[in-house]
Design a protein around this motif. Structure first.
Motif, PDB file in Angstrom:
ATOM      1  N   LYS A  28       0.830  -1.209   0.000  1.00 19.24           N
ATOM      2  CA  LYS A  28       0.000   0.000   0.000  1.00 19.24           C
ATOM      3  C   LYS A  28       0.865   1.260   0.000  1.00 19.24           C
ATOM      4  O   LYS A  28       0.593   2.212  -0.739  1.00 19.24           O
ATOM      5  N   ASP A  33      -1.691  -2.118  -5.929  1.00 24.05           N
ATOM      6  CA  ASP A  33      -3.009  -2.668  -5.620  1.00 24.05           C
ATOM      7  C   ASP A  33      -2.826  -4.082  -5.080  1.00 24.05           C
ATOM      8  O   ASP A  33      -2.080  -4.879  -5.645  1.00 24.05           O
ATOM      9  N   ASN A 135       0.898  -4.151 -12.486  1.00 20.85           N
ATOM     10  CA  ASN A 135       0.756  -4.028 -11.037  1.00 20.85           C
ATOM     11  C   ASN A 135       1.528  -5.133 -10.323  1.00 20.85           C
ATOM     12  O   ASN A 135       2.238  -4.888  -9.345  1.00 20.85           O
TER      13      ASN A 135
END
Length: 184
Positions: A28, A33, A135
Motif C-alpha cells: 500500500k 493494488d 501491477n
C-alpha cells in the motif's frame, strides 16, 4: 434460479494475519493494488450443495481436526494475474486437505475444481496481489525485499457465500492433540 456457490476458507491465527497485514501495508505504501480480503487459503468452492449440508460437514470436520502449522516459504505467480505467498506442501497439510475433501469432492464450481483431490492441482497459497501484469511486476520487488519465510497456523474454517461474497459461518479447529494425532 441459479445455484448458490459456497467457498470454504482456512483462516489463520492473529500472528499469521499480522504478518500478512505487514506485507500488504508495505504494498500500500508503494501504491501497489493488493487483495483486500481476510488472509486465507481456499480449501474448496462448491455448487449444488445445500448450505445446511456444507455447514454440517465443516462443523464436523472442525471439531475433529486440530490447528495446523503451515510453512509459508515462497512467492509465486499464477497465469491469471495472481501473485501469492505459497506454502511448503507436507504430509500434514496434504492429509488435512484429503480428509476435508472426503465429502462433496464432486460438487465443485468450475474454479473450485482446482481445489479438489481429483484435479491433483491444489496449490495451497494466500493470494496477495491481483490485477494486471504491470501491477504485479511492480509489487514483486517490494514483496521480495519484505517477505521472509515463516510458520503460520490455520486455526479455523469459514464458509463464504459467493456473489455477493459474504461470510456465513466460522468454526474453530477444536481437536486438542495439536498436530500430533497420527491416527487420522
Amino acid at each position: 434460479m441459479k445455484n448458490q456457490t459456497f467457498y470454504v476458507l482456512a483462516l489463520f491465527d492473529e500472528k499469521t494475519n499480522q504478518i500478512f497485514t505487514e506485507l500488504t501495508e508495505n504494498l500500500k505504501k508503494n501504491n501497489i493494488d493488493f487483495l483486500e480480503e481476510l488472509p486465507h487459503i481456499t480449501l474448496g468452492g462448491y455448487t449444488e450443495v445445500p448450505e445446511s449440508e456444507i455447514t454440517s460437514w465443516v462443523k464436523e470436520f472442525s471439531e475433529t481436526h486440530c490447528p495446523l502449522k503451515i510453512n509459508f516459504n515462497h512467492i509465486g505467480l499464477f497465469p491469471q494475474s495472481i501473485c501469492f505467498i505459497g506454502s511448503k506442501v507436507n504430509e500434514e497439510l496434504l492429509r488435512f486437505h484429503r480428509e476435508f475433501h472426503a465429502n462433496f469432492d464432486s460438487c465443485f464450481t468450475e474454479i473450485g475444481y482446482n481445489f479438489t483431490l481429483c484435479s491433483e492441482n491444489w496449490v495451497p497459497h494466500m493470494t496477495i496481489i491481483t490485477g494486471n501484469a504491470e501491477n504485479i511486476f511492480k509489487g514483486i520487488p517490494i514483496l521480495f525485499s519484505a517477505f521472509q519465510p515463516f510458520i503460520g497456523t490455520i486455526t479455523e474454517l469459514a464458509i463464504y457465500q459467493f456473489d455477493p461474497f459474504l461470510e456465513l459461518r466460522r468454526f474453530p479447529l477444536k481437536h486438542t492433540d495439536f498436530q500430533t494425532d497420527k491416527k487420522r
